[in-house]
Every structure is written in C-alpha cells, then in structure tokens.
Design a protein around this motif. Structure first.
Motif, short mmCIF file in Angstrom:
data_model
loop_
_atom_site.label_atom_id
_atom_site.label_comp_id
_atom_site.label_asym_id
_atom_site.label_seq_id
_atom_site.Cartn_x
_atom_site.Cartn_y
_atom_site.Cartn_z
N UNK A 139 44.64 33.82 33.55
CA UNK A 139 43.44 34.47 33.02
C UNK A 139 43.34 35.92 33.49
N UNK A 140 42.70 36.78 32.70
CA UNK A 140 42.52 38.16 33.15
C UNK A 140 41.32 38.27 34.08
N UNK A 141 40.40 37.32 34.01
CA UNK A 141 39.25 37.33 34.92
C UNK A 141 39.48 36.29 36.00
N UNK A 142 39.54 36.76 37.22
CA UNK A 142 39.87 35.87 38.34
C UNK A 142 38.85 34.73 38.45
N UNK A 143 39.31 33.54 38.78
CA UNK A 143 38.41 32.40 38.99
C UNK A 143 37.98 31.74 37.70
N UNK A 144 38.67 32.04 36.59
CA UNK A 144 38.36 31.39 35.31
C UNK A 144 39.67 30.87 34.72
N UNK A 145 39.62 30.44 33.47
CA UNK A 145 40.86 30.19 32.73
C UNK A 145 40.74 30.85 31.37
N UNK A 146 41.81 30.86 30.62
CA UNK A 146 41.82 31.62 29.37
C UNK A 146 41.00 30.97 28.25
#
Ligand code: SF4
Length: 432
Positions: free
Chosen positions: A400-407
C-alpha cells in the motif's frame, strides 16, 4: 484393552487425557463419551508417532486428507509432499488410499512419521496386495488384508460391511441415476455378483471385529451406497444401508471396537441436516464422518467449494469429521496445490460449523483476528489465518502507498480512520 473397553471399565487412558487437553474438556467427559460410543479415539496400538484426536459429540470438527499411490500416477515423493501439507495445515486424519504398487512400504512409512491418525480402505489394497483377480479373492484373503493393515498401525479402517444382499435388492429394485459410486463398494458389489456370495465383510463381520479389537482399529463403516449425485440422495438404497450400519455399530461396540459411520456424498442443501439426524438416530449417536456432501453436481474444478458448503451445514447439524474434497474431484488425482486448496476449504467449513455448534473456545481465534484487524496488526492477522502463507502472499504482493493500510481502501482505510478519531486525533485523508 481398547479405548472403548477401558472407558467402560472406568479407566482413563493416556489418549483420553491428551484429547481432553486438546479440546479443553474435562477428561471424565471424554471417558464417558468414549464409553458410550459418542466419541471415538482412533489410536492403533502400533501407531507410535500418533498425537491422538477425539472424533465425536461436543468436540471440534476434525478434517481428513486423502492421498496415496494410484495406478496412473505413482509418484511416492509427491504423495509425501501432500502429507507434509496435511501436517503443516493441521489435518487430524490422513487416509492412505493407495491402490497400486508397494502399498505396504508406503503405508508403513506414512504411519512411522504421521502424528495425524491414519485411515485406509483395505478393500482398495486387496487386488494389489494379493496379486489376484477380484473373483479369485477368498474370504480369508480379505481378512488377511484387514489384518495386515491393522498390524501396520492403521488407526481407522473403512469397511463396507453394510452393503449386504438386502441393500443390493433395494438398490436394484429402485434404481439410481449414478448407481454405486463408492470405489470400495463397487468392487465388493462386483465380487458379490461374480461369486453369488454375501458381502464377506458382512458375513464374516465378527472376524473383522476380532482383528480390529486386537489392535484397537476403529471401524469406519463405509457407505457403499452413498449418493453420487443429488438426485440419488436420501433414496431407498442409502437409507437401507444406513439401517444395516446402525445394527453393525452396536455389534462392534459389543465386541469392544470403536466405530465411526461414513456418510454422503452428493446431497441438496435442504436434505443435509435431516440426514445428520437420521444417522445419529439409526446409528445410536456414533461419530459421523462425511465426504462433502457436495451440494450440486455441476461444479467440476470447484468441488472443494460445493463440498465445503455442504460440510459446513453437515457439521453444524451434527457431523463430526469432514473428509476434504479438492478442486480435482471427479477429474484427476489431486496435486499438492489441490491438496492445500481442498484442505483449507474443508478446514473453513469445519471451523464455521464449530462456531455454529457453540464448541467452547471456537470463536477465540476469530476474536483475536478481529482485534488484530482493528489494530491493523498484519503479523498477528497472518498468525490467526487458517492459511497464513496465502494471506501473507496476497498482502505482500501489493504494497500500500499509505502505511498501516492495504490497497483495498488505501488512505480511506476505515480501521485507520476510526482508530485515529477514537485516539482523539484528527484524520487527514490527504496524508500519504
Ligand atoms: S484498507 Fe480497507 S481492507 Fe485494508 S485494512 Fe484498511 S479497512 Fe481493511
């Protein structure tokens, strides 16, 4: 002394203690269940690598993997790669269905290293082991094959003793769309028709029981008349055989032999729960071991799914042991990938049923997973997953591009948003 005779004498065996510990149940409950026949602990006295499991009422639903050398594909090392997958994913049972070549060598190697209980169908092995034409096999030959399997340490043996002449008359009178689809059942039927004799496992059942008692082999009463299509389910032949199996169950218990009863097969969803109740009623609450049931007939390539749907319904309605079905069902011998796919699908069905049945502690792992999801703790999520390898592969394949998430949701991750707000902070959806 077998587990059932010990239990009736009030003796708690080491195997009962292990089962009680694994299930988180009082050992006296396990002993009483074994004494009554509601629980079986398949544990051959010669299977020294075994980590015993209980199968039956009030216990976690168990899962079995089938494998073994076939005439067309006899790659022994590939079969042992399947064993490794079965043990890695926690299958409680492995059935060796080998029917070609050096079956005894394969079986003894499997028993020597398997912590899972090992089952066989001696009838499959009869032709290869004896190196005789089917019609030339005698009753003594059949009994000899059962004895060899018992001596080798087989924990449960499928014996198709219920398909006697009465059942065959019923089958012939009413007819079926797919006739007899059980491999062992079809061989015994062929032998009976060729020789004009009664089913040898029915006629000489006392002799079979004597062998099983000597080694504490649990007899798994095979359903030769299991429906091979939804059209044939719950028909006269299936029920006629189940009635016979109920009588054979009591005879086994009286002889000090543990019993499991095998079941369908293919069956429409709306018939499954009633069939589970019927088995428990006719077979005096003996543990029920089912193949599927497959809830429709038109999904070759996906029959692990049709079986998992049926297995979840069956187990939530009382089935105790699910035999896995792989995507290769009806099409070919499964490969290692098929074994993993089929086993995971069946484990999902078993676990879903355990939640529905209210097995104590069954939900604990789901609650741990949900807590990890809320906290977005990926390592803990993988640890809770039925197939951690698959879960990690999916996650890591798309960073993911946002840490702590998924795509899936990225910066709109609901978990992240609500956690941030609940922590008294402001969410910035534009943040990277
Ligand atoms: S991005 Fe969506 S799917 Fe992924 S962890 Fe967050 S809420 Fe779950």
């Amino acid at each position: 002394m077998t587990q059932i005779t010990a239990a009736r004498d009030g003796t708690v065996t080491p195997e009962m203690k292990i089962v009680a510990e694994k299930e988180g149940r009082p050992v006296e409950e396990i002993r009483a269940g074994v004494a009554a026949g509601r629980i079986a602990i398949p544990a051959n006295v010669n299977h020294h690598a075994l980590s015993p499991e209980g199968v039956g009422a009030g216990l976690r639903t168990k899962v079995n993997v089938n494998l073994g050398i076939s005439g067309d594909l006899h790659n022994e090392e590939e079969e042992f790669a399947k064993v490794a997958v079965a043990l890695e994913l926690g299958a409680e049972g492995i059935m060796d269905l080998s029917n070609h070549g050096k079956t005894r060598e394969f079986r003894t190697r499997l028993i020597g290293m398997s912590s899972a209980m090992v089952g066989t169908v001696p009838m499959y092995d009869a032709i290869g082991y004896l190196e005789k034409a089917l019609v030339d096999i005698t009753v003594d030959d059949f009994l000899e094959v059962v004895r060899v399997h018992a001596q080798d340490g087989v924990d449960f043996a499928t014996i198709h003793a219920g398909m006697n002449r009465r059942v065959i008359d019923s089958f012939k009178e009413t007819g079926r769309l797919t006739n007899i689809v059980s491999r062992g059942g079809s061989l015994i039927f062929a032998w009976m028709e060729a020789t004009g004799n009664e089913n040898p496992f029915f006629e000489y059942y006392d002799e079979v029981l004597a062998i099983c008692r000597e080694y504490d082999v649990t007899i798994s009463l095979g359903d030769a008349m299991r429906p091979g299509c939804t059209y044939d389910a719950t028909d006269a032949a299936q029920i006629a055989e189940l009635i016979e199996i109920g009588k054979l169950t009591e005879r086994a218990w009286n002889a000090g032999v543990q019993v499991m009863v095998e079941g369908p097969g293919h069956m429409a969803l709306d018939e499954i729960a009633a069939n589970m109740k019927l088995e428990k009623r006719l077979c005096h609450d003996a543990p029920f071991y089912v193949l599927g049931p497959l809830v429709c007939d038109i999904a070759p390539g996906y029959d692990h799914i049709t079986a998992a749907i049926g297995g979840a319904v069956a187990a939530s309605a009382g089935a105790d042991f699910l035999c896995y079905v792989t995507p290769a069902e009806h099409l070919r011998l499964p490969d290692v990938a098929d074994v993993r796919e089929g086993l995971v699908a069946t484990k999902i069905a078993a676990h879903a049923a355990d939640i529905a049945k209210g097995i104590p502690g069954a939900r604990d792992i789901d609650n741990r997973m949900s807590d990890a999801r809320r906290r977005i703790d990926w390592e803990e999520m993988f640890d809770c997953a039925i197939d951690p390898v698959r879960a990690r592969e999916y996650f890591e394949s798309a960073p993911p591009s946002t840490e702590g998430t998924c795509t899936m949701c990225g910066k709109m991750c609901a978990m992240r948003t609500v956690n941030t707000i609940m922590d008294g902070l402001t969410i910035d959806l534009d943040a990277k």
